[in-house]
Write an enzyme that holds these catalytic residues in place. Sequence first.
Site, PDB file in Angstrom:
ATOM      1  N   GLU A 358       1.078  -1.961  20.976  1.00 41.28           N
ATOM      2  CA  GLU A 358       2.356  -1.762  21.137  1.00 41.28           C
ATOM      3  C   GLU A 358       3.235  -1.509  22.034  1.00 41.28           C
ATOM      4  OE1 GLU A 358       3.546  -1.709  18.019  1.00 41.28           O
ATOM      5  OE2 GLU A 358       5.842  -0.689  17.872  1.00 41.28           O
ATOM      6  N   THR A 486      14.301 -14.481  14.002  1.00 41.16           N
ATOM      7  CA  THR A 486      13.301 -13.667  14.281  1.00 41.16           C
ATOM      8  C   THR A 486      12.660 -12.819  13.919  1.00 41.16           C
ATOM      9  OG1 THR A 486      13.702 -11.697  15.907  1.00 41.16           O
ATOM     10  CG2 THR A 486      14.786 -11.064  14.032  1.00 41.16           C
TER      11      THR A 486
END
Length: 529
Positions: A358, A486
């Site tokens: 992440e 997106t």
Amino acid sequence: MRLSCTLLLLGLSSPSWAGVTVQKAGLSVPQKYAHRRDQAKTLFTTSYTSYKKFAFGHDDLSPVSEGFSDGRNGWGASIVDAMPTMFVMGLENIFEEAVNFSSKIDFSKSQTSDTVSIFETTIRYIGGLLSSYELSGEKYPILVTKAKEVADKMAFGWVGSNEMPYGFIDFSTNTPTIGTSNIAEAGTLSLEWFTLSKYTGNTTYADLTAKSVKHIANLAAPLPGLAAQGIDPTTGSAVGGYVTWGGGSDSYLEYLIKYARLTNTADSIFIDTWKTAVDSSIRTLLKRSTVGNHLYLADFDDSRQIRHVGSHLACFHAGNWLLGGKLLGNQTIIDIALELNEGCWNTYASTATKIGPEAFAFVSSDGNFTGGNAISADQLKFYNKHGFYITSSAYIMRPEVLESNFHAWRVTGDTKYLDRAGAAIDSFNTFLRATTAFAALNDVNNINGGLIDDMQSFWFAEVLKYLYLTFDDPKHISLDDYVFNTECQPFRAPPALDSYSGKLVPAKPFTVQSGSLPQISPNAVSLKL
Ligand SMILES: *[C@@H]1O[C@H](CO)[C@@H](O)[C@H](O)[C@H]1NC(C)=O
Ligand SMILES: *[C@@H]1O[C@H](CO)[C@@H](O)[C@H](O)[C@H]1NC(C)=O
Ligand SMILES: *[C@@H]1O[C@H](CO)[C@@H](O)[C@H](O)[C@H]1NC(C)=O
Ligand SMILES: *[C@@H]1O[C@H](CO)[C@@H](O)[C@H](O)[C@H]1NC(C)=O
């Protein structure tokens, strides 16, 4: 004569032939990768079958406990977000079922006690509905009706003469919740709302969202073209002075160039601001690691210090710079994008699961400041081997690295990108398996780190669509015919112009305004900013 006939025929069979092209000409996927497309489809059908069994109608499947959660107002986010992927994969039956489901969603109220995020609802619900409407040949007008229904509620986010929307709306009172927003939340609505205006004939949707983007672009900024992350919707002014291509800012920057392409607008502010943002990123944020010489885009904080950090979310930048670099015909931007893509891929290639984390950090010749903890002995050891170190170890089924990898394939035709996408499929099959579906990972660098009990809708919408399209015929959903929102929802673009050009815009003097900057925690795994 003969030549012009040939050109005419080519033009007819491929409407994207005229004008600037993004994809490499004549590209095709070699036969030896054919099974990979099927594998991507199987990941989807396996995941969706489990979702249907345990969570149908809810937002997310909880793949470990085989239950569900409703983090997106309980309108069935996974169904709507997955719908365009179903169409792209040719899964007609479940597509029609998803259309039927969508036609009955009650958007007049949140099905949970939560307020409604304008950003999340736009990219997942409006994006999924309108992209499905277009892909299926405008056969189901109800999808536009539903998108309009939810947008009309969210339009209450623009109060009075404010140019900026609030981030969240209480649907029971049609009033916004007060608080700070950010440029990603306010500046990532334009593709979807423009498309809604196109199909409803009501220009208000496009006007509201374009106005917000232009407002952000016109603000004084910490670095030329790179607006501060925080926004106070009440005043429209910047909050703090944090600059990043990561969460909280990312898709505002992404949409600047995509809006210019989707609309072919004569208003140069979108392309100028994107070009300026890229130019000042190259000047100020581009850093090489002292180990491995990897290229990264650093963050720049309120005290004007470089933070040597990167993130999975920010890794969309390579694909976005490839798109913009091709449109602008700028090889410098394309070359840097390909190197940034290498840096992001290296975060996958270096871990025990061959899946990237992440968030990460690195050391460059100008230091190692991250704004967070000092590098630990274990992290230093990892850094000395790989040229980055992990600061947040989860993989929550995000797409950005594979999204950039997809763009790199379609733009260059280098089959190493097919090999990488294939390696990711193998890793997903090996490490993300729950009993009947796939789940997120606690620690990409520990094969026994365990699963996280959530499958976000972007697994269906983004990861599996980008993987599938990587191995699909490049003429299908070509980057010359579509602009992706997106959330990886394709919107049909008009024919490209012969050229796209922009100019650098000078910075206005900027001072950091204090305020409560929304904290974008790298550990807040449910954020999709
Ligand atoms: C969708 O709804 C239509 C109309 O009610 C129905 O005919 C059709 O069978 C449904 N399709 C699916 C896959 O559920
Ligand atoms: C267009 O949409 C806006 C926002 O929902 C609404 O206020 C307005 O009444 C609509 N205009 C027309 C002509 O329907
Ligand atoms: C391409 O973009 C870079 C970064 O903004 C700039 O320095 C360079 O001059 C541009 N090249 C051309 C040919 O315009
Ligand atoms: C990070 O920077 C500090 C201060 O310059 C230095 O003392 C430390 O050794 C550096 N650590 C690494 C891993 O480079």
